[in-house]
Design a protein around this motif. Structure first.
Motif, mmCIF file in Angstrom:
data_model
loop_
_atom_site.group_PDB
_atom_site.id
_atom_site.type_symbol
_atom_site.label_atom_id
_atom_site.label_comp_id
_atom_site.label_asym_id
_atom_site.label_seq_id
_atom_site.Cartn_x
_atom_site.Cartn_y
_atom_site.Cartn_z
ATOM 1 N N ASP A 128 29.140 -31.283 15.553
ATOM 2 C CA ASP A 128 30.266 -30.429 15.926
ATOM 3 C C ASP A 128 31.283 -31.249 16.717
ATOM 4 O O ASP A 128 31.417 -32.455 16.489
ATOM 5 C CB ASP A 128 29.763 -29.202 16.699
ATOM 6 C CG ASP A 128 28.845 -29.573 17.870
ATOM 7 O OD1 ASP A 128 29.018 -30.668 18.454
ATOM 8 O OD2 ASP A 128 27.941 -28.775 18.198
ATOM 9 N N THR A 165 29.139 -23.855 14.050
ATOM 10 C CA THR A 165 27.729 -23.566 14.269
ATOM 11 C C THR A 165 26.924 -24.212 13.151
ATOM 12 O O THR A 165 27.462 -24.615 12.132
ATOM 13 C CB THR A 165 27.476 -22.051 14.231
ATOM 14 O OG1 THR A 165 28.061 -21.536 13.014
ATOM 15 C CG2 THR A 165 28.102 -21.345 15.424
ATOM 16 N N THR A 167 24.304 -22.234 12.026
ATOM 17 C CA THR A 167 24.157 -20.950 11.344
ATOM 18 C C THR A 167 25.456 -20.607 10.624
ATOM 19 O O THR A 167 26.544 -20.885 11.118
ATOM 20 C CB THR A 167 23.848 -19.850 12.378
ATOM 21 O OG1 THR A 167 22.776 -20.295 13.220
ATOM 22 C CG2 THR A 167 23.455 -18.558 11.707
ATOM 23 N N SER A 171 33.016 -19.082 13.593
ATOM 24 C CA SER A 171 32.911 -19.618 14.947
ATOM 25 C C SER A 171 34.141 -20.448 15.287
ATOM 26 O O SER A 171 34.386 -21.485 14.671
ATOM 27 C CB SER A 171 31.651 -20.483 15.067
ATOM 28 O OG SER A 171 31.581 -21.131 16.325
ATOM 29 N N GLY A 177 29.437 -21.920 8.812
ATOM 30 C CA GLY A 177 28.651 -22.853 9.596
ATOM 31 C C GLY A 177 28.303 -24.100 8.789
ATOM 32 O O GLY A 177 28.513 -24.173 7.579
ATOM 33 N N GLY A 219 24.275 -27.301 17.699
ATOM 34 C CA GLY A 219 23.645 -26.138 18.319
ATOM 35 C C GLY A 219 24.420 -25.517 19.457
ATOM 36 O O GLY A 219 24.183 -24.358 19.810
ATOM 37 N N ASN A 221 27.441 -24.402 19.673
ATOM 38 C CA ASN A 221 28.234 -23.229 19.303
ATOM 39 C C ASN A 221 27.357 -22.070 18.844
ATOM 40 O O ASN A 221 27.719 -20.912 19.046
ATOM 41 C CB ASN A 221 29.245 -23.619 18.222
ATOM 42 C CG ASN A 221 30.223 -24.654 18.720
ATOM 43 O OD1 ASN A 221 30.911 -24.459 19.719
ATOM 44 N ND2 ASN A 221 30.274 -25.798 18.050
ATOM 45 N N ASP A 222 26.198 -22.380 18.253
ATOM 46 C CA ASP A 222 25.241 -21.311 17.940
ATOM 47 C C ASP A 222 24.838 -20.592 19.228
ATOM 48 O O ASP A 222 24.792 -19.357 19.277
ATOM 49 C CB ASP A 222 23.989 -21.893 17.283
ATOM 50 C CG ASP A 222 24.266 -22.544 15.945
ATOM 51 O OD1 ASP A 222 23.964 -21.932 14.915
ATOM 52 O OD2 ASP A 222 24.790 -23.677 15.943
ATOM 53 N N HIS A 225 27.255 -17.853 20.759
ATOM 54 C CA HIS A 225 27.675 -16.626 20.044
ATOM 55 C C HIS A 225 26.979 -15.310 20.417
ATOM 56 O O HIS A 225 27.673 -14.260 20.385
ATOM 57 C CB HIS A 225 27.618 -16.891 18.539
ATOM 58 C CG HIS A 225 28.899 -17.504 18.062
ATOM 59 N ND1 HIS A 225 30.091 -16.837 18.073
ATOM 60 C CD2 HIS A 225 29.198 -18.748 17.618
ATOM 61 C CE1 HIS A 225 31.051 -17.624 17.627
ATOM 62 N NE2 HIS A 225 30.524 -18.802 17.346
ATOM 63 N N PHE A 232 17.779 -19.694 15.322
ATOM 64 C CA PHE A 232 18.273 -21.064 15.267
ATOM 65 C C PHE A 232 17.211 -22.008 14.706
ATOM 66 O O PHE A 232 17.504 -22.851 13.854
ATOM 67 C CB PHE A 232 18.712 -21.531 16.660
ATOM 68 C CG PHE A 232 19.276 -22.919 16.687
ATOM 69 C CD1 PHE A 232 20.511 -23.203 16.119
ATOM 70 C CD2 PHE A 232 18.564 -23.955 17.281
ATOM 71 C CE1 PHE A 232 21.027 -24.490 16.141
ATOM 72 C CE2 PHE A 232 19.075 -25.243 17.305
ATOM 73 C CZ PHE A 232 20.306 -25.520 16.736
#
Length: 341
Positions: A128, A165, A167, A171, A177, A219, A221-222, A225, A232
């Motif tokens: 990311d 993310t 996922t 986002s 994702g 991870g 940004n996951d 949320h 995850f």
């Protein structure tokens, strides 16, 4: 008279992800040239190039990369090389506004393209904003991912997007994702691109060269949320299984978070223990945990967004290089395509 090189010339060594125009997607995508008797270089860029400009990074003969702003039309690129043969490396710096639509090249009369031989060592980084170089002046070219590739004299591809993310959920402006987008040619900027607002499957046979080592840092940004820890872990395991269908033998390095530092010295983490769980549950002896705890402090980040500074990225790169070398992976002794003086 200049020598015109069409974008279909097989001696142009494309790396990263290009669409059929051909145009760049994802930070760090670009091309390499091995040239005899090089004195001048110009890029003719097409209408799909980011308007009014996009920033590219240029390195001649493995010297430091420098930023050059280019736009649709003819762009003269500074190439001062006293060598008989030269290596020119060009890539887009940005995680957005990073489209370079290459139509042709122009070399000085008397120059000729030679074959570029890639390094046998090739990193694939997946992540990311913390891997894409967000908030630093030269973007991905100053990110720890890029630095590691350079210091190992390796080929390197960075598939990373700020705000994304793992996922597959919207986002921070990303409509998908990484568990979806990784398998596409385009980064998530496609959604806002009027001339290319669609995705195409990435043909992994086009990876140049096939990655020898895969590094995942994702991870943050996951967690914001929030995606639950159990979800995850499941998404991460599914992602690894899909990667293994493409890269069946390569070592995969799973980073734990280095966390979000605070001015008082405290560091907050996310998905505590979950990355360890992912490695164990993968039941794959060629997946390794990289424990990045303690790698980043308050002095290494921008106070307003907690992302690494230029010096912070250099520190992270050094830590990961030490980690790799302690486990037996050494930098190449020289670049695979030599420069002849």
């Amino acid at each position: 008279m200049s020598l015109k090189i069409e974008n279909t010339d097989p001696q142009i060594y494309f790396h990263g992800r290009w669409d059929t125009s051909p145009g760049t997607w994802w930070a760090g995508t670009g091309f390499k040239l091995h040239v005899q008797n090089l004195h001048s270089l110009a890029l003719d860029l097409g209408p799909h190039t980011t308007s009014p400009l996009t920033s590219i990074a240029v390195s001649v003969d493995y010297n430091n990369f420098t930023t050059v702003n280019v736009s649709s039309g003819t762009n003269v690129i500074p190439v001062r090389s006293p060598s008989r043969t030269s290596v020119v490396r060009i890539n887009v710096e940005g995680w957005q506004n990073n489209r370079m639509n290459l139509e042709s090249l122009a070399l000085n009369s008397g120059a000729s393209l030679l074959s570029y031989k890639p390094s046998e060592l090739a990193f694939l980084f997946i992540g990311d904003s913390l891997s894409a170089g967000q908030y630093i002046p030269m973007g991905v070219d100053q990110a720890w991912t890029f630095i590691v590739g350079e210091r190992f004299k390796a080929e390197h591809t960075v598939i990373a997007q700020p705000g994304i993310t793992l996922t597959d959920v919207p986002s921070y402006g990303n409509v998908h994702g990484m568990s979806f987008q990784f398998f596409k040619t385009e980064d998530t900027g496609y959604y806002y691109t009027t001339d290319h607002n669609y995705t195409t499957p990435w043909d992994f046979s086009r990876d140049k060269p096939t990655p020898t080592h895969i590094v995942i840092h994702i991870g943050a940004n996951d967690a914001s949320h929030p995606v639950s820890g159990d979800e995850f872990v499941q998404v991460y395991l599914d992602f690894i299984r899909r990667l293994r269908r493409i890269y069946d033998r390569q070592p995969i390095f799973v980073f734990t978070p280095w966390g979000w530092p605070a001015a008082d010295g405290e560091i907050s983490y996310y998905y505590d223990g979950r990355y360890e769980q992912i490695v164990v549950m993968s039941n794959d002896k060629n997946i390794f945990l990289v424990n990045a705890t303690g790698w980043v402090s308050w002095d290494d980040v921008f106070p307003d967004n907690l992302h690494p500074t230029v010096a912070g990225h250099q520190k992270i790169a050094g830590e990961f290089m030490n980690w790799l070398e302690n486990r037996g992976l050494k930098p190449e002794s020289q670049w695979a395509t030599p420069v002849l003086a």
